[in-house]
Design an enzyme around this catalytic site. Sequence first.
Site, short mmCIF file in Angstrom:
data_model
loop_
_atom_site.label_atom_id
_atom_site.label_comp_id
_atom_site.label_asym_id
_atom_site.label_seq_id
_atom_site.Cartn_x
_atom_site.Cartn_y
_atom_site.Cartn_z
N SER A 195 0.79 -1.23 0.00
CA SER A 195 0.00 0.00 0.00
C SER A 195 0.82 1.28 0.00
CB SER A 195 -0.95 0.01 1.20
OG SER A 195 -2.06 -0.83 0.95
N LYS B 206 0.06 3.72 -2.69
CA LYS B 206 -0.97 4.76 -2.59
C LYS B 206 -0.38 6.16 -2.49
CE LYS B 206 -4.68 1.91 -0.58
NZ LYS B 206 -4.02 0.60 -0.38
N SER C 126 -5.85 3.30 4.65
CA SER C 126 -5.35 2.59 3.48
C SER C 126 -6.48 1.85 2.75
CB SER C 126 -4.26 1.59 3.90
OG SER C 126 -3.48 1.19 2.80
#
Length: 446
Positions: free
Chosen positions: A65, A68, A129
């Site tokens: 993640s 991101k 997230s």
Amino acid sequence: MKKSIQAIYMVTLAMLVTIVSLFPAPMTTHAAPSDIKAKSAILVDAETGKILYEKEADLALPPASMTKMMTEYLVLEAISNGDISWDDTFQISDYAHSLSQNEAFSGYFLEKNKDYTVEQLYTAMAVNSDNATTVALAEIVAGSEGEFVKMMNQKAKEMGLPDAEFVNSTGLGNSDLGENYPEGTSPDADNYLSAKSAALLAFHLVNDYPEALDYSSIKEYELEGQNNQNWNWMLPNMPGYLEQFGYEGVDGMKTGWTDMAGYCFTGTAERNGQRLISVVMQTDSESARFEETRKLLDYGFNQFKVQEIFSAGHQVEGESTLNVAKGKEDTVELATDEPIRAVVKSGEEKPYDISFEIDESKLNDDGELTAPIKKGESVGTAKITYTGEENFGYITDDLAEGQTTAKIVTQSGVEKANWFVLTFRAIGDFFSGIFSSVADWFTGLF
């Protein structure tokens, strides 16, 4: 008798104090961390981009993640460009909705046919997230996640991210997405970043859009009646047992985990006006990524400071004047145009040298500047060279160039001399040349 004993005691004590004072007090040292338990790691100064520590930092690995961060950057860029606004509302797609219903992928269960603001979607992504809101934002910005992935890779090239490869907006493996993997990518592809790439991406994010930290520092966020906590346990004063992981000054940036990536974390903290960025990849556990980050940040804040190393108007002995042709003055002084700041390590009082390099295109055949000359005119480059023991360089060549050079400028203007002065100078030079030739001829006779 007592007075004699007391006198002997006082003399002995004075001698001991004197002897002890001859030995320097032991210094508290903060050596570079040699035991970072991560496959790859890096520590960077967020003002200059100088690398303070690295371990296999060029190794491209799945970032989970931490991907991101690029999605955040492109959303903030779209807001900055006026393409979207925080208050714009959108309804999520069938794909984003399906992700939101999968507990393994997202933290918030979203509703179909309901309006969500960009800020709501972004906050859910930054704090928890959330994958569904991430996909929704990608579709808002680019129309589809496939088109958004193209934007991600294009921006990676613009930033100069080494070894960066994006295949989706979330950091999940494409194999986790079934038939929903983005168009233009393969069903078994994964995102890849090196620790250096992740640090450089975070560097751009905090410097270009510092408002990102307003969201990454939120400890809890409620959406649709669901209150979820930030996965970044290093935020100060996290609720409950997470408080033990808090670190003064931490306000971002992004955690990550998948089976392929292991536990990752890009962290950033600011103390006393100094910001550091750290990355650890493939640590052993959820808590280990924060423990290893703490080691890096402790080392950085204890050992390094950004400070002014050369003031504006700095001159180099023997290099700070230039001859001037056709001017009212024969010379002009040179100096740096602005203060030069750099990272200085504890114990290295003077870790940088400076030298002047004059732009030869500014000079005539005799190596002189030609009047008229304006005050503050750039005539060359001051080169700053690190002379310390350990030099990891900078996260990009552009940052290295920007931090290790400064302009050399003239300290005064020089007007062009009038024709009368120039004529008499020419006559003087002519006869001076004749005299020198005759003198040389006579010298050669003997």
